[in-house]
Design a protein around this motif. Sequence first.
Motif, PDB file in Angstrom:
ATOM      1  N   UNK A 170      22.646 -20.494 -12.864  1.00  0.00           N
ATOM      2  CA  UNK A 170      21.335 -20.131 -13.410  1.00  0.00           C
ATOM      3  C   UNK A 170      21.285 -20.310 -14.920  1.00  0.00           C
ATOM      4  N   UNK A 171      22.422 -20.082 -15.593  1.00  0.00           N
ATOM      5  CA  UNK A 171      22.482 -20.338 -17.043  1.00  0.00           C
ATOM      6  C   UNK A 171      22.315 -21.843 -17.278  1.00  0.00           C
ATOM      7  N   UNK A 172      23.018 -22.648 -16.480  1.00  0.00           N
ATOM      8  CA  UNK A 172      22.925 -24.108 -16.618  1.00  0.00           C
ATOM      9  C   UNK A 172      21.511 -24.596 -16.323  1.00  0.00           C
ATOM     10  N   UNK A 173      20.885 -24.013 -15.307  1.00  0.00           N
ATOM     11  CA  UNK A 173      19.520 -24.426 -14.937  1.00  0.00           C
ATOM     12  C   UNK A 173      18.535 -24.123 -16.062  1.00  0.00           C
ATOM     13  N   UNK A 174      18.703 -22.982 -16.704  1.00  0.00           N
ATOM     14  CA  UNK A 174      17.827 -22.654 -17.837  1.00  0.00           C
ATOM     15  C   UNK A 174      18.082 -23.627 -18.986  1.00  0.00           C
ATOM     16  N   UNK A 175      19.370 -23.958 -19.211  1.00  0.00           N
ATOM     17  CA  UNK A 175      19.697 -24.909 -20.280  1.00  0.00           C
ATOM     18  C   UNK A 175      19.051 -26.269 -20.007  1.00  0.00           C
ATOM     19  N   UNK A 176      19.025 -26.693 -18.758  1.00  0.00           N
ATOM     20  CA  UNK A 176      18.391 -27.971 -18.395  1.00  0.00           C
ATOM     21  C   UNK A 176      16.894 -27.916 -18.713  1.00  0.00           C
ATOM     22  N   UNK A 177      16.254 -26.833 -18.356  1.00  0.00           N
ATOM     23  CA  UNK A 177      14.810 -26.700 -18.602  1.00  0.00           C
ATOM     24  C   UNK A 177      14.503 -26.646 -20.091  1.00  0.00           C
ATOM     25  N   UNK A 178      15.333 -25.941 -20.846  1.00  0.00           N
ATOM     26  CA  UNK A 178      15.095 -25.853 -22.295  1.00  0.00           C
ATOM     27  C   UNK A 178      15.406 -27.195 -22.961  1.00  0.00           C
ATOM     28  N   UNK A 179      16.446 -27.882 -22.482  1.00  0.00           N
ATOM     29  CA  UNK A 179      16.803 -29.194 -23.047  1.00  0.00           C
ATOM     30  C   UNK A 179      15.629 -30.171 -22.923  1.00  0.00           C
ATOM     31  N   UNK A 180      14.882 -30.055 -21.823  1.00  0.00           N
ATOM     32  CA  UNK A 180      13.739 -30.948 -21.596  1.00  0.00           C
ATOM     33  C   UNK A 180      12.545 -30.579 -22.474  1.00  0.00           C
ATOM     34  N   UNK A 181      12.575 -29.375 -22.977  1.00  0.00           N
ATOM     35  CA  UNK A 181      11.435 -28.816 -23.711  1.00  0.00           C
ATOM     36  C   UNK A 181      11.539 -29.020 -25.216  1.00  0.00           C
ATOM     37  N   UNK A 182      12.762 -29.145 -25.730  1.00  0.00           N
ATOM     38  CA  UNK A 182      12.973 -29.176 -27.184  1.00  0.00           C
ATOM     39  C   UNK A 182      13.261 -30.586 -27.694  1.00  0.00           C
ATOM     40  N   UNK A 183      13.082 -30.737 -29.011  1.00  0.00           N
ATOM     41  CA  UNK A 183      13.408 -31.987 -29.672  1.00  0.00           C
ATOM     42  C   UNK A 183      13.775 -31.694 -31.134  1.00  0.00           C
ATOM     43  N   UNK A 184      14.202 -32.742 -31.820  1.00  0.00           N
ATOM     44  CA  UNK A 184      14.601 -32.593 -33.219  1.00  0.00           C
ATOM     45  C   UNK A 184      13.474 -31.942 -34.018  1.00  0.00           C
ATOM     46  N   UNK A 185      13.811 -31.043 -34.906  1.00  0.00           N
ATOM     47  CA  UNK A 185      12.826 -30.356 -35.738  1.00  0.00           C
ATOM     48  C   UNK A 185      12.391 -29.011 -35.185  1.00  0.00           C
ATOM     49  N   UNK A 186      12.762 -28.739 -33.912  1.00  0.00           N
ATOM     50  CA  UNK A 186      12.357 -27.469 -33.297  1.00  0.00           C
ATOM     51  C   UNK A 186      13.314 -26.335 -33.642  1.00  0.00           C
ATOM     52  N   UNK A 187      12.785 -25.123 -33.566  1.00  0.00           N
ATOM     53  CA  UNK A 187      13.590 -23.918 -33.764  1.00  0.00           C
ATOM     54  C   UNK A 187      13.530 -23.058 -32.497  1.00  0.00           C
ATOM     55  N   UNK A 188      14.716 -22.664 -32.031  1.00  0.00           N
ATOM     56  CA  UNK A 188      14.818 -21.767 -30.885  1.00  0.00           C
ATOM     57  C   UNK A 188      15.520 -20.498 -31.356  1.00  0.00           C
ATOM     58  N   UNK A 208      18.678 -25.270 -45.636  1.00  0.00           N
ATOM     59  CA  UNK A 208      17.558 -26.216 -45.566  1.00  0.00           C
ATOM     60  C   UNK A 208      18.042 -27.637 -45.289  1.00  0.00           C
ATOM     61  N   UNK A 209      19.138 -28.029 -45.928  1.00  0.00           N
ATOM     62  CA  UNK A 209      19.698 -29.374 -45.711  1.00  0.00           C
ATOM     63  C   UNK A 209      20.209 -29.501 -44.272  1.00  0.00           C
ATOM     64  N   UNK A 210      20.884 -28.452 -43.794  1.00  0.00           N
ATOM     65  CA  UNK A 210      21.455 -28.498 -42.440  1.00  0.00           C
ATOM     66  C   UNK A 210      20.365 -28.657 -41.384  1.00  0.00           C
ATOM     67  N   UNK A 211      19.217 -28.027 -41.620  1.00  0.00           N
ATOM     68  CA  UNK A 211      18.158 -27.997 -40.609  1.00  0.00           C
ATOM     69  C   UNK A 211      17.305 -29.267 -40.582  1.00  0.00           C
ATOM     70  N   UNK A 212      17.402 -30.077 -41.607  1.00  0.00           N
ATOM     71  CA  UNK A 212      16.567 -31.275 -41.685  1.00  0.00           C
ATOM     72  C   UNK A 212      16.806 -32.209 -40.488  1.00  0.00           C
ATOM     73  N   UNK A 213      15.772 -32.446 -39.708  1.00  0.00           N
ATOM     74  CA  UNK A 213      15.864 -33.348 -38.559  1.00  0.00           C
ATOM     75  C   UNK A 213      16.683 -32.821 -37.397  1.00  0.00           C
ATOM     76  N   UNK A 214      17.046 -31.547 -37.459  1.00  0.00           N
ATOM     77  CA  UNK A 214      17.919 -30.978 -36.423  1.00  0.00           C
ATOM     78  C   UNK A 214      17.147 -30.091 -35.445  1.00  0.00           C
ATOM     79  N   UNK A 215      17.737 -29.906 -34.272  1.00  0.00           N
ATOM     80  CA  UNK A 215      17.304 -28.827 -33.396  1.00  0.00           C
ATOM     81  C   UNK A 215      18.071 -27.600 -33.862  1.00  0.00           C
ATOM     82  N   UNK A 216      17.362 -26.503 -34.104  1.00  0.00           N
ATOM     83  CA  UNK A 216      17.979 -25.320 -34.698  1.00  0.00           C
ATOM     84  C   UNK A 216      17.985 -24.165 -33.699  1.00  0.00           C
ATOM     85  N   UNK A 217      19.174 -23.652 -33.404  1.00  0.00           N
ATOM     86  CA  UNK A 217      19.334 -22.502 -32.509  1.00  0.00           C
ATOM     87  C   UNK A 217      19.847 -21.340 -33.344  1.00  0.00           C
ATOM     88  N   UNK A 218      19.139 -20.223 -33.326  1.00  0.00           N
ATOM     89  CA  UNK A 218      19.503 -19.098 -34.197  1.00  0.00           C
ATOM     90  C   UNK A 218      19.700 -17.808 -33.407  1.00  0.00           C
TER      91      UNK A 218
END
Length: 166
Positions: free
Chosen positions: A14-32, A99-109
Amino acid sequence: FDKVWRRELSSEAEIAALAVDVAALVRAGDVVALSGGLGAGKTTFARALIRLLAGDSDLEVPSPTFVLIQTYETGDYPIVHADFYRLQKPGELLELGWEEACEGALVLVEWPGRAEAFLPDDRLDIDFALDQECGPSHRIARLTGSGAFAARVAKAKAVHDILETS
Ligand code: ATP
Ligand code: MG
Protein backbone atom coordinates in the motif's frame (compact mmCIF):
# COMPACT_ATOMS: atom_id res chain seq x y z
CA PHE A 1 -14.60 14.42 -3.83
CA ASP A 2 -14.36 15.94 -0.36
CA LYS A 3 -10.91 17.53 -0.86
CA VAL A 4 -9.06 15.02 1.31
CA TRP A 5 -7.97 11.73 -0.25
CA ARG A 6 -7.54 9.12 2.45
CA ARG A 7 -5.27 6.14 1.86
CA GLU A 8 -4.56 3.13 4.03
CA LEU A 9 -0.89 2.26 4.54
CA SER A 10 -1.11 -1.04 6.36
CA SER A 11 1.35 -2.91 4.13
CA GLU A 12 4.49 -2.32 2.06
CA ALA A 13 2.32 -2.82 -1.02
CA GLU A 14 0.00 0.00 0.00
CA ILE A 15 2.96 2.34 0.61
CA ALA A 16 4.29 1.44 -2.86
CA ALA A 17 0.85 1.94 -4.43
CA LEU A 18 0.58 5.42 -2.93
CA ALA A 19 4.09 6.21 -4.17
CA VAL A 20 3.05 5.14 -7.70
CA ASP A 21 0.00 7.42 -7.59
CA VAL A 22 1.98 10.37 -6.25
CA ALA A 23 4.80 9.78 -8.77
CA ALA A 24 2.22 10.16 -11.56
CA LEU A 25 0.92 13.36 -10.01
CA VAL A 26 4.14 15.33 -9.45
CA ARG A 27 6.76 16.92 -11.65
CA ALA A 28 9.84 19.13 -11.42
CA GLY A 29 9.14 22.38 -9.56
CA ASP A 30 6.49 20.85 -7.28
CA VAL A 31 6.53 20.83 -3.49
CA VAL A 32 5.19 17.93 -1.44
CA ALA A 33 4.87 18.60 2.29
CA LEU A 34 5.01 15.44 4.44
CA SER A 35 3.59 16.00 7.90
CA GLY A 36 2.64 13.85 10.87
CA GLY A 37 4.19 13.03 14.23
CA LEU A 38 7.48 11.28 15.01
CA GLY A 39 7.58 7.89 13.32
CA ALA A 40 4.36 8.47 11.38
CA GLY A 41 5.90 7.23 8.12
CA LYS A 42 7.12 10.36 6.31
CA THR A 43 10.62 9.11 5.52
CA THR A 44 9.39 5.63 4.62
CA PHE A 45 7.02 7.11 2.06
CA ALA A 46 9.63 9.56 0.70
CA ARG A 47 12.08 6.65 0.27
CA ALA A 48 9.51 4.66 -1.74
CA LEU A 49 8.72 7.67 -3.94
CA ILE A 50 12.38 8.60 -4.55
CA ARG A 51 13.32 5.00 -5.45
CA LEU A 52 10.40 4.87 -7.88
CA LEU A 53 11.27 8.16 -9.58
CA ALA A 54 14.96 7.18 -9.73
CA GLY A 55 14.06 3.77 -11.17
CA ASP A 56 16.34 2.15 -8.59
CA SER A 57 14.78 -0.04 -5.92
CA ASP A 58 18.12 -0.32 -4.05
CA LEU A 59 18.89 3.40 -3.90
CA GLU A 60 20.07 4.43 -0.43
CA VAL A 61 17.61 7.00 0.91
CA PRO A 62 18.60 7.81 4.49
CA SER A 63 16.50 10.06 6.70
CA PRO A 64 17.64 13.66 6.08
CA THR A 65 17.23 14.44 9.80
CA PHE A 66 20.88 15.48 10.24
CA VAL A 67 21.91 16.79 6.80
CA LEU A 68 18.53 18.60 6.56
CA ILE A 69 18.72 18.77 2.75
CA GLN A 70 19.55 15.74 0.59
CA THR A 71 19.54 15.99 -3.20
CA TYR A 72 19.12 13.08 -5.63
CA GLU A 73 20.16 13.55 -9.26
CA THR A 74 19.28 10.06 -10.44
CA GLY A 75 15.92 10.53 -12.18
CA ASP A 76 14.55 12.80 -14.92
CA TYR A 77 14.89 15.81 -12.61
CA PRO A 78 16.55 16.44 -9.26
CA ILE A 79 14.69 15.49 -6.10
CA VAL A 80 15.27 17.38 -2.86
CA HIS A 81 14.43 15.44 0.30
CA ALA A 82 14.48 17.77 3.30
CA ASP A 83 13.67 17.48 6.98
CA PHE A 84 13.03 20.76 8.80
CA TYR A 85 12.77 19.14 12.25
CA ARG A 86 16.23 20.25 13.40
CA LEU A 87 16.18 23.74 11.89
CA GLN A 88 17.17 26.31 14.53
CA LYS A 89 15.30 29.00 12.64
CA PRO A 90 13.70 29.12 9.17
CA GLY A 91 16.39 31.51 7.88
CA GLU A 92 19.01 28.79 8.35
CA LEU A 93 17.67 27.33 5.10
CA LEU A 94 19.24 30.19 3.15
CA GLU A 95 22.69 29.38 4.58
CA LEU A 96 22.15 25.74 3.62
CA GLY A 97 21.54 26.73 -0.03
CA TRP A 98 17.83 25.97 -0.02
CA GLU A 99 16.85 28.15 -2.98
CA GLU A 100 19.60 26.83 -5.27
CA ALA A 101 18.85 23.21 -4.29
CA CYS A 102 15.15 23.59 -5.07
CA GLU A 103 15.59 25.11 -8.53
CA GLY A 104 14.00 22.77 -11.08
CA ALA A 105 13.63 20.04 -8.47
CA LEU A 106 10.78 18.06 -7.00
CA VAL A 107 10.88 19.03 -3.33
CA LEU A 108 9.79 16.68 -0.52
CA VAL A 109 9.74 18.25 2.95
CA GLU A 110 9.29 16.54 6.31
CA TRP A 111 8.20 18.79 9.21
CA PRO A 112 7.14 21.61 6.83
CA GLY A 113 5.57 23.60 9.68
CA ARG A 114 9.03 24.60 10.94
CA ALA A 115 9.66 26.87 7.94
CA GLU A 116 6.22 27.43 6.45
CA ALA A 117 7.30 30.77 4.89
CA PHE A 118 9.78 28.94 2.63
CA LEU A 119 7.07 26.77 1.09
CA PRO A 120 4.59 27.77 -1.62
CA ASP A 121 0.82 27.88 -1.11
CA ASP A 122 0.39 25.70 -4.21
CA ARG A 123 1.49 22.29 -3.04
CA LEU A 124 0.56 18.75 -2.20
CA ASP A 125 0.19 18.04 1.50
CA ILE A 126 0.37 14.48 2.77
CA ASP A 127 -0.41 14.00 6.42
CA PHE A 128 0.65 10.68 7.95
CA ALA A 129 -0.85 9.18 11.10
CA LEU A 130 -0.98 5.99 13.08
CA ASP A 131 -4.48 4.57 13.11
CA GLN A 132 -4.67 3.15 16.66
CA GLU A 133 -8.10 1.63 16.14
CA CYS A 134 -6.70 -0.74 13.51
CA GLY A 135 -3.57 -1.97 15.30
CA PRO A 136 -0.10 -0.69 16.18
CA SER A 137 1.48 -0.64 12.70
CA HIS A 138 -1.53 0.57 10.76
CA ARG A 139 -0.87 3.92 9.10
CA ILE A 140 -3.05 6.22 7.08
CA ALA A 141 -2.18 9.09 4.77
CA ARG A 142 -4.39 12.06 3.95
CA LEU A 143 -3.64 13.90 0.72
CA THR A 144 -4.75 17.48 0.15
CA GLY A 145 -3.97 19.62 -2.87
CA SER A 146 -3.76 23.38 -2.39
CA GLY A 147 -4.09 25.94 -5.16
CA ALA A 148 -3.28 24.48 -8.57
CA PHE A 149 -2.77 21.11 -6.89
CA ALA A 150 -6.43 20.72 -5.90
CA ALA A 151 -7.53 19.74 -9.42
CA ARG A 152 -4.52 17.48 -9.90
CA VAL A 153 -5.25 15.57 -6.70
CA ALA A 154 -8.93 15.27 -7.63
CA LYS A 155 -8.00 13.83 -11.03
CA ALA A 156 -5.49 11.38 -9.57
CA LYS A 157 -8.11 10.17 -7.10
CA ALA A 158 -10.66 9.77 -9.89
CA VAL A 159 -8.19 7.70 -11.95
CA HIS A 160 -7.41 5.58 -8.89
CA ASP A 161 -11.11 4.97 -8.22
CA ILE A 162 -11.76 4.00 -11.86
CA LEU A 163 -8.89 1.48 -11.82
CA GLU A 164 -10.02 0.08 -8.49
CA THR A 165 -13.58 -0.62 -9.64
CA SER A 166 -12.76 -1.95 -13.13
P1 ATP B 1 10.42 11.34 11.84
O1 ATP B 1 9.43 12.36 12.34
O2 ATP B 1 11.31 10.85 12.94
O3 ATP B 1 11.16 11.79 10.63
P2 ATP B 1 8.94 9.59 10.06
O4 ATP B 1 7.54 10.07 9.96
O5 ATP B 1 9.84 9.95 8.96
O6 ATP B 1 9.54 10.03 11.45
P3 ATP B 1 9.60 6.87 9.44
O7 ATP B 1 11.05 7.00 9.71
O8 ATP B 1 9.14 6.79 8.04
O9 ATP B 1 8.83 8.01 10.22
O10 ATP B 1 9.01 5.57 10.16
C1 ATP B 1 9.30 5.21 11.50
C2 ATP B 1 9.17 3.71 11.64
O11 ATP B 1 7.87 3.28 11.29
C3 ATP B 1 10.14 2.94 10.73
O12 ATP B 1 10.67 1.86 11.46
C4 ATP B 1 9.27 2.44 9.62
O13 ATP B 1 9.73 1.20 9.11
C5 ATP B 1 7.91 2.31 10.27
N1 ATP B 1 6.83 2.58 9.30
C6 ATP B 1 6.71 3.67 8.51
N2 ATP B 1 5.60 3.62 7.77
C7 ATP B 1 4.98 2.47 8.10
C8 ATP B 1 3.76 1.82 7.69
N3 ATP B 1 2.96 2.36 6.77
N4 ATP B 1 3.44 0.66 8.27
C9 ATP B 1 4.24 0.11 9.20
N5 ATP B 1 5.40 0.65 9.62
C10 ATP B 1 5.77 1.80 9.09
MG1 MG C 1 11.54 11.12 8.89
